[in-house]
Design a protein around this motif. Structure first.
Motif, PDB file in Angstrom:
ATOM      1  N   GLN A  95      -2.079   9.799 -11.462  1.00  0.00           N
ATOM      2  CA  GLN A  95      -1.330   9.069 -10.140  1.00  0.00           C
ATOM      3  C   GLN A  95      -3.012   8.640  -9.690  1.00  0.00           C
ATOM      4  OE1 GLN A  95      -0.268   9.895  -6.677  1.00  0.00           O
ATOM      5  NE2 GLN A  95       1.674  10.776  -7.136  1.00  0.00           N
TER       6      GLN A  95
ATOM      7  N   VAL B  39       0.728  -1.637   0.091  1.00  0.00           N
ATOM      8  CA  VAL B  39       0.202  -0.345  -0.049  1.00  0.00           C
ATOM      9  C   VAL B  39       0.678   1.128  -0.157  1.00  0.00           C
ATOM     10  CG1 VAL B  39      -1.589   1.462   1.412  1.00  0.00           C
ATOM     11  CG2 VAL B  39      -1.633  -1.175   0.843  1.00  0.00           C
ATOM     12  N   LYS B  40       2.021   1.349   0.775  1.00  0.00           N
ATOM     13  CA  LYS B  40       3.047   2.139   1.062  1.00  0.00           C
ATOM     14  C   LYS B  40       3.415   2.676  -0.233  1.00  0.00           C
ATOM     15  CE  LYS B  40       4.718   5.082   4.504  1.00  0.00           C
ATOM     16  NZ  LYS B  40       6.574   5.048   5.587  1.00  0.00           N
TER      17      LYS B  40
ATOM     18  N   ARG C  29       2.292   1.561  -3.579  1.00  0.00           N
ATOM     19  CA  ARG C  29       1.635   2.085  -4.151  1.00  0.00           C
ATOM     20  C   ARG C  29       1.239   3.467  -3.598  1.00  0.00           C
ATOM     21  NH1 ARG C  29      -3.005  -0.774  -3.063  1.00  0.00           N
ATOM     22  NH2 ARG C  29      -2.228  -2.639  -3.123  1.00  0.00           N
ATOM     23  N   ASN C  30       1.125   3.941  -2.517  1.00  0.00           N
ATOM     24  CA  ASN C  30       1.322   5.851  -2.714  1.00  0.00           C
ATOM     25  C   ASN C  30       2.151   6.722  -2.638  1.00  0.00           C
ATOM     26  OD1 ASN C  30      -1.691   4.914  -2.300  1.00  0.00           O
ATOM     27  ND2 ASN C  30      -1.258   4.948   0.067  1.00  0.00           N
ATOM     28  N   VAL C  31       3.688   5.904  -2.798  1.00  0.00           N
ATOM     29  CA  VAL C  31       4.533   7.366  -3.001  1.00  0.00           C
ATOM     30  C   VAL C  31       5.712   6.505  -3.853  1.00  0.00           C
ATOM     31  CG1 VAL C  31       5.091   6.905  -0.180  1.00  0.00           C
ATOM     32  CG2 VAL C  31       6.494   5.419  -1.625  1.00  0.00           C
TER      33      VAL C  31
END
Length: 194
Positions: free
Chosen positions: A190, A173-174, A176-178
């Protein structure tokens, strides 16, 4: 486990048996076989080459001493990486960890990559991994970099499989977000990523 993994584990078990009887050449063969993998794995704990080499040496000293106690409950690679992980955590507690620029690491201590892989992509992924907690980085490296199963990772990290799954989930998750932000994509770009 693939046939190649089975063959490698069988060879490693024979080397451990020879080490248990005091054969130093078996230790040398096992050391050479695992050195690169351990460098790559330990580079997810620290970027300090002095600590990486110290941990590898400590790991093989313990493996030499305990070779006769290996019961075969896991693959030899799981056992050795587990020792390296615990030695790495101990070394970090003793020495602390200061970030070291990747360019300062000797080439043989950098994580190995496919020859055709783009340095920019490696740098981008490395920056993304640096945003993860140590436990998350280690789980990602063990699962995707080394190819261990979740059960193996639980043995290495001495924690429940559920904890490994949670760390991997949160790491994904992290990332995918950063990662899009690190690649220079704007928030509108994004949003369009599936």
């Amino acid at each position: 486990m693939t046939d190649a993994d089975f063959d490698a584990d069988t060879t490693d078990r024979m080397l451990l048996q020879r080490m248990a009887s005091g054969e130093r050449t078996a230790l040398e063969v096992l050391y050479r076989s695992y050195h690169g993998r351990l460098c790559r794995f330990l580079s997810r704990l620290t970027r300090r080459p002095d600590i990486i080499e110290e941990v590898i040496n400590d790991c093989f000293w313990i493996a030499w001493q305990k070779a006769g106690t290996f019961h075969g409950d896991s693959r030899v690679s799981t056992w050795i990486i587990g020792i390296a992980y615990r030695c790495g955590l101990k070394a970090l507690r003793q020495h602390g960890d200061e970030p070291v620029d990747d360019d300062a690491l000797p080439e043989d201590l950098l994580p190995s990559h496919d020859p055709g892989e783009d340095r920019e992509l490696r740098d981008w992924l490395s920056k993304g991994l640096d945003r993860l907690s140590t436990d998350q980085r280690v789980v990602v490296e063990l699962v995707y970099g080394v190819g261990h199963s979740l059960d193996d990772v639980a043995v290495i990290m001495q924690c429940p499989v559920g904890t490994v799954k949670a760390r991997l989930f949160h790491a994904r998750v992290k990332l995918r977000n950063v990662l899009p932000g690190l690649a220079g994509e704007s928030p509108t770009q994004q949003a369009s990523i599936p």
